[in-house]
Every structure is written in structure tokens, then in C-alpha cells.
Design a protein around this motif. Sequence first.
Motif, PDB file in Angstrom:
ATOM      1  N   VAL A 137      31.738  50.419  42.068  1.00  0.00           N
ATOM      2  CA  VAL A 137      30.954  51.782  41.455  1.00  0.00           C
ATOM      3  C   VAL A 137      31.842  52.304  40.396  1.00  0.00           C
ATOM      4  O   VAL A 137      32.848  52.642  40.745  1.00  0.00           O
ATOM      5  CB  VAL A 137      30.458  52.647  42.580  1.00  0.00           C
ATOM      6  CG1 VAL A 137      29.863  53.894  42.079  1.00  0.00           C
ATOM      7  CG2 VAL A 137      29.758  51.876  43.524  1.00  0.00           C
ATOM      8  N   GLY A 138      31.363  52.986  39.366  1.00  0.00           N
ATOM      9  CA  GLY A 138      32.047  53.685  38.388  1.00  0.00           C
ATOM     10  C   GLY A 138      31.161  54.056  37.091  1.00  0.00           C
ATOM     11  O   GLY A 138      30.094  53.632  37.118  1.00  0.00           O
ATOM     12  N   ASN A 139      31.883  54.771  36.275  1.00  0.00           N
ATOM     13  CA  ASN A 139      31.238  55.266  35.124  1.00  0.00           C
ATOM     14  C   ASN A 139      31.186  54.291  34.117  1.00  0.00           C
ATOM     15  O   ASN A 139      32.371  53.436  33.950  1.00  0.00           O
ATOM     16  CB  ASN A 139      31.854  56.624  34.643  1.00  0.00           C
ATOM     17  CG  ASN A 139      31.993  57.686  35.803  1.00  0.00           C
ATOM     18  OD1 ASN A 139      30.650  58.134  35.958  1.00  0.00           O
ATOM     19  ND2 ASN A 139      32.847  58.217  35.901  1.00  0.00           N
ATOM     20  N   TYR A 140      30.324  54.128  33.223  1.00  0.00           N
ATOM     21  CA  TYR A 140      30.042  52.868  32.344  1.00  0.00           C
ATOM     22  C   TYR A 140      29.592  53.459  30.925  1.00  0.00           C
ATOM     23  O   TYR A 140      28.969  54.488  30.875  1.00  0.00           O
ATOM     24  CB  TYR A 140      29.112  51.801  32.962  1.00  0.00           C
ATOM     25  CG  TYR A 140      27.658  51.899  32.639  1.00  0.00           C
ATOM     26  CD1 TYR A 140      27.287  51.616  31.426  1.00  0.00           C
ATOM     27  CD2 TYR A 140      27.040  52.931  33.424  1.00  0.00           C
ATOM     28  CE1 TYR A 140      25.875  51.827  31.170  1.00  0.00           C
ATOM     29  CE2 TYR A 140      25.742  53.354  33.102  1.00  0.00           C
ATOM     30  CZ  TYR A 140      25.258  52.499  31.908  1.00  0.00           C
ATOM     31  OH  TYR A 140      23.762  52.902  31.685  1.00  0.00           O
ATOM     32  N   THR A 141      30.133  52.633  30.021  1.00  0.00           N
ATOM     33  CA  THR A 141      29.363  52.487  28.432  1.00  0.00           C
ATOM     34  C   THR A 141      28.932  51.337  28.400  1.00  0.00           C
ATOM     35  O   THR A 141      29.849  50.274  28.787  1.00  0.00           O
ATOM     36  CB  THR A 141      30.150  53.417  27.436  1.00  0.00           C
ATOM     37  OG1 THR A 141      31.454  52.715  27.432  1.00  0.00           O
ATOM     38  CG2 THR A 141      30.430  54.766  27.695  1.00  0.00           C
ATOM     39  N   MET A 142      27.950  50.923  27.785  1.00  0.00           N
ATOM     40  CA  MET A 142      27.603  49.528  27.556  1.00  0.00           C
ATOM     41  C   MET A 142      26.585  49.324  26.249  1.00  0.00           C
ATOM     42  O   MET A 142      25.876  50.401  25.971  1.00  0.00           O
ATOM     43  CB  MET A 142      26.798  49.143  28.846  1.00  0.00           C
ATOM     44  CG  MET A 142      26.212  47.465  28.669  1.00  0.00           C
ATOM     45  SD  MET A 142      25.576  46.826  30.215  1.00  0.00           S
ATOM     46  CE  MET A 142      24.424  48.324  30.835  1.00  0.00           C
ATOM     47  N   ASP A 143      26.828  48.347  25.619  1.00  0.00           N
ATOM     48  CA  ASP A 143      26.198  48.165  24.256  1.00  0.00           C
ATOM     49  C   ASP A 143      26.140  46.516  23.997  1.00  0.00           C
ATOM     50  O   ASP A 143      27.120  45.776  24.301  1.00  0.00           O
ATOM     51  CB  ASP A 143      26.749  48.941  23.173  1.00  0.00           C
ATOM     52  CG  ASP A 143      25.763  48.436  21.784  1.00  0.00           C
ATOM     53  OD1 ASP A 143      24.785  49.163  21.807  1.00  0.00           O
ATOM     54  OD2 ASP A 143      26.374  47.908  21.096  1.00  0.00           O
ATOM     55  N   GLY A 144      24.899  45.951  23.725  1.00  0.00           N
ATOM     56  CA  GLY A 144      24.749  44.503  23.575  1.00  0.00           C
ATOM     57  C   GLY A 144      23.479  43.891  23.803  1.00  0.00           C
ATOM     58  O   GLY A 144      22.445  44.649  23.440  1.00  0.00           O
ATOM     59  N   ARG A 145      23.352  42.955  24.196  1.00  0.00           N
ATOM     60  CA  ARG A 145      22.073  42.254  24.662  1.00  0.00           C
ATOM     61  C   ARG A 145      22.076  41.301  25.753  1.00  0.00           C
ATOM     62  O   ARG A 145      23.021  40.654  26.159  1.00  0.00           O
ATOM     63  CB  ARG A 145      21.941  41.186  23.327  1.00  0.00           C
ATOM     64  CG  ARG A 145      20.536  40.244  23.476  1.00  0.00           C
ATOM     65  CD  ARG A 145      20.532  39.364  21.971  1.00  0.00           C
ATOM     66  NE  ARG A 145      21.686  38.717  21.557  1.00  0.00           N
ATOM     67  CZ  ARG A 145      22.394  37.584  22.127  1.00  0.00           C
ATOM     68  NH1 ARG A 145      21.775  37.080  23.199  1.00  0.00           N
ATOM     69  NH2 ARG A 145      23.333  37.170  21.634  1.00  0.00           N
ATOM     70  N   ILE A 146      20.892  41.609  26.641  1.00  0.00           N
ATOM     71  CA  ILE A 146      20.994  40.682  27.726  1.00  0.00           C
ATOM     72  C   ILE A 146      19.760  39.684  27.485  1.00  0.00           C
ATOM     73  O   ILE A 146      18.413  40.114  27.130  1.00  0.00           O
ATOM     74  CB  ILE A 146      20.415  41.704  28.858  1.00  0.00           C
ATOM     75  CG1 ILE A 146      21.622  42.322  28.994  1.00  0.00           C
ATOM     76  CG2 ILE A 146      20.218  40.648  30.150  1.00  0.00           C
ATOM     77  CD1 ILE A 146      23.010  41.891  29.781  1.00  0.00           C
ATOM     78  N   LEU A 147      19.884  38.472  27.643  1.00  0.00           N
ATOM     79  CA  LEU A 147      18.627  37.515  26.947  1.00  0.00           C
ATOM     80  C   LEU A 147      18.146  37.905  25.591  1.00  0.00           C
ATOM     81  O   LEU A 147      19.194  37.705  24.849  1.00  0.00           O
ATOM     82  CB  LEU A 147      17.598  37.408  28.173  1.00  0.00           C
ATOM     83  CG  LEU A 147      17.973  37.227  29.696  1.00  0.00           C
ATOM     84  CD1 LEU A 147      16.930  37.326  30.494  1.00  0.00           C
ATOM     85  CD2 LEU A 147      18.563  35.739  29.675  1.00  0.00           C
ATOM     86  N   VAL A 148      17.016  38.201  25.490  1.00  0.00           N
ATOM     87  CA  VAL A 148      16.527  38.663  24.241  1.00  0.00           C
ATOM     88  C   VAL A 148      16.433  40.217  23.916  1.00  0.00           C
ATOM     89  O   VAL A 148      16.008  40.596  23.022  1.00  0.00           O
ATOM     90  CB  VAL A 148      15.179  37.849  23.820  1.00  0.00           C
ATOM     91  CG1 VAL A 148      15.303  36.474  23.826  1.00  0.00           C
ATOM     92  CG2 VAL A 148      14.160  38.090  24.894  1.00  0.00           C
ATOM     93  N   LEU A 149      16.874  40.927  25.057  1.00  0.00           N
ATOM     94  CA  LEU A 149      16.595  42.194  25.043  1.00  0.00           C
ATOM     95  C   LEU A 149      17.869  43.062  24.585  1.00  0.00           C
ATOM     96  O   LEU A 149      18.894  42.773  25.333  1.00  0.00           O
ATOM     97  CB  LEU A 149      15.988  42.672  26.372  1.00  0.00           C
ATOM     98  CG  LEU A 149      14.794  42.100  26.866  1.00  0.00           C
ATOM     99  CD1 LEU A 149      14.369  42.340  28.476  1.00  0.00           C
ATOM    100  CD2 LEU A 149      13.637  42.482  25.939  1.00  0.00           C
ATOM    101  N   PRO A 150      17.916  44.246  23.885  1.00  0.00           N
ATOM    102  CA  PRO A 150      19.112  44.980  23.506  1.00  0.00           C
ATOM    103  C   PRO A 150      19.131  45.914  24.881  1.00  0.00           C
ATOM    104  O   PRO A 150      18.250  46.200  25.675  1.00  0.00           O
ATOM    105  CB  PRO A 150      18.408  45.766  22.397  1.00  0.00           C
ATOM    106  CG  PRO A 150      16.923  45.841  22.454  1.00  0.00           C
ATOM    107  CD  PRO A 150      16.456  44.328  22.873  1.00  0.00           C
ATOM    108  N   ILE A 151      20.507  46.377  25.024  1.00  0.00           N
ATOM    109  CA  ILE A 151      20.779  46.929  26.111  1.00  0.00           C
ATOM    110  C   ILE A 151      21.784  48.145  25.634  1.00  0.00           C
ATOM    111  O   ILE A 151      22.530  47.701  25.086  1.00  0.00           O
ATOM    112  CB  ILE A 151      21.321  46.190  27.476  1.00  0.00           C
ATOM    113  CG1 ILE A 151      21.444  47.446  28.545  1.00  0.00           C
ATOM    114  CG2 ILE A 151      22.415  45.460  26.947  1.00  0.00           C
ATOM    115  CD1 ILE A 151      21.467  46.528  29.912  1.00  0.00           C
ATOM    116  N   THR A 152      21.550  49.390  26.027  1.00  0.00           N
ATOM    117  CA  THR A 152      22.798  50.499  25.755  1.00  0.00           C
ATOM    118  C   THR A 152      22.317  51.438  26.897  1.00  0.00           C
ATOM    119  O   THR A 152      21.348  51.655  27.377  1.00  0.00           O
ATOM    120  CB  THR A 152      22.516  50.954  24.350  1.00  0.00           C
ATOM    121  OG1 THR A 152      23.508  51.983  24.108  1.00  0.00           O
ATOM    122  CG2 THR A 152      21.313  51.767  24.352  1.00  0.00           C
ATOM    123  N   GLY A 153      23.709  52.174  27.010  1.00  0.00           N
ATOM    124  CA  GLY A 153      23.505  53.179  28.174  1.00  0.00           C
ATOM    125  C   GLY A 153      24.968  53.788  28.347  1.00  0.00           C
ATOM    126  O   GLY A 153      25.777  53.268  27.986  1.00  0.00           O
TER     127      GLY A 153
END
Length: 261
Positions: A137-153
Motif C-alpha cells: 500500500v502506498g501513494n502512486y503516480t502512473m502513466d502508460g498502457r495496459i493491453l490496448v488501454l491508456p492508463i494514468t493516475g
Amino acid sequence: MYPNGRASWCAGSLHCVVGIWFLSMGAIVGGKDLPSSFEKCHRSNPQFDQCLRSAVNGAIRVLKDGLPEFGILPLDPLAVDALSIEQGEPSSPIKLKQHFTGVQLSRLTESTILKYRTDLKKLIIKAEAITPQVQFVGNYTMDGRILVLPITGQGLANITLHRLKTHHELFGELVERNGEQYMHIRKYIVKFEPKQVTFEFGNLFNGDPTLGKTMNQVLNDNWEVVFRELRSAYEDTFGYIFKKISNQIFLKVPMNKIFPE
């Protein structure tokens, strides 16, 4: 030894930076003995490896509350100050950059050693363990692609490994100091086999509830693909953590006191 336990390494397309809140070992004047709460196993014992399996299981429970005299803080939860992961090639199903801070690893001390094998002539230890559940468990930053879907958060992440089987390989080398021999763990390899991994990333897509719920569902429906791509990052991280903990003991207690004749 790095200040504040910080280390960095690269492996292929993976880059991790890990900082772990351990006390500094400081100068070692003389060899310590194992804590009285640790079971001792004599090398002359024909059931030496079985004895060690029992001893290590007992030590794991003791380490839950830490060992201040060895510079080991409580292990449940275990604090990791930062972890960065960059994984995936353009053709990979996952291309992702993740950065975690303020991570808490929980329930590690609920592990049970199933097998323990030693070769003290070569300074190699191998073990298998099972942990009912490990929470990350922790604080995150994320950017990229999972399978064909973009992901950011950016927000709070909870990654849980269920019924986690781990394979451990420790490779040591002898260090002599003040006429006594110590075992320095120079390499610690960990391999993971979870029965399931669940992901929960809060505040995905700037807090969009529909997109966030959908993406978390995609991650959990495809956890085997996701975890397979990120497995090496987590294995390297845990290997580094376990190596640090092991050396906090092995570099303070001479070999003939850890493994008496």
C-alpha cells in the motif's frame, strides 16, 4: 552500504530505486551472539536443514517487532520510502511507468518456511515459503498502457498478493574481521508464484469514477498478464529488502555462532 539504505540498479527495460528505513549498522567492534529467542541449529545435527527451517520460522515471528540491537526495525508493516518502475517495450502488452512513495508492506511475518536447504561449503542457502497474503500500500503516480488501454493516475494504491509462494536463493561470501568469520550475503534472489493478485488504484484518470472502476476491473480480470510483466520489478525489490535484513544479522553474528558445530 548506502546512506538511508538507498540503492539503484537496472535490468533490461526495468529501472528500480528503493529506499528502506533501516537503522545504520555503524561500526562493528565485536561479534554478537544470536538473540536468545532464536533457536540454534548445530551443523553436526543430521537433521540440520529441518532444524533451520524451524529456527527461521521462529525468527520470522520475532522479527515482526524488530531487533533494535541489530538495527532492524519492525517488519510488519515494513516501510519502503520510494520505488520506481519502468517496464515494457512498444510491442509488449504493458508499457508502464510507476512511482510509489510511502509504501507499507504488511503481513510478511505471516510467512511459513516450507523447505530449507543449505550448502555451507559453497555458502548457498535455498528456501521455499508461503505467505497467505502480502499487502503493498502506498501513494502512486502512473502513466502508460495496459493491453490496448491508456492508463494514468495519481493517488493511493493497494496491491495484494494472495497465497504467495516464494523461492529464495542466498549466495554468500566469507568476510573475516577481528579473527572471526562472517557470512556476507552478496546476492539474494526471490521468485514469486502468487495464486492471485488484486489491484486497487484510487483516483485513476483524475478521479473519473466510471473510467477508474473500469480500469481497475480490467487490471483484476487480467491480473496474470499484468503481474507477469511487472513480476521482475517486485522480485528485485523484495530481494533487495531481504538481503538488507539478512545482512543485518549475518554481518553482526560470526558464522560459528549462527551455525555452531
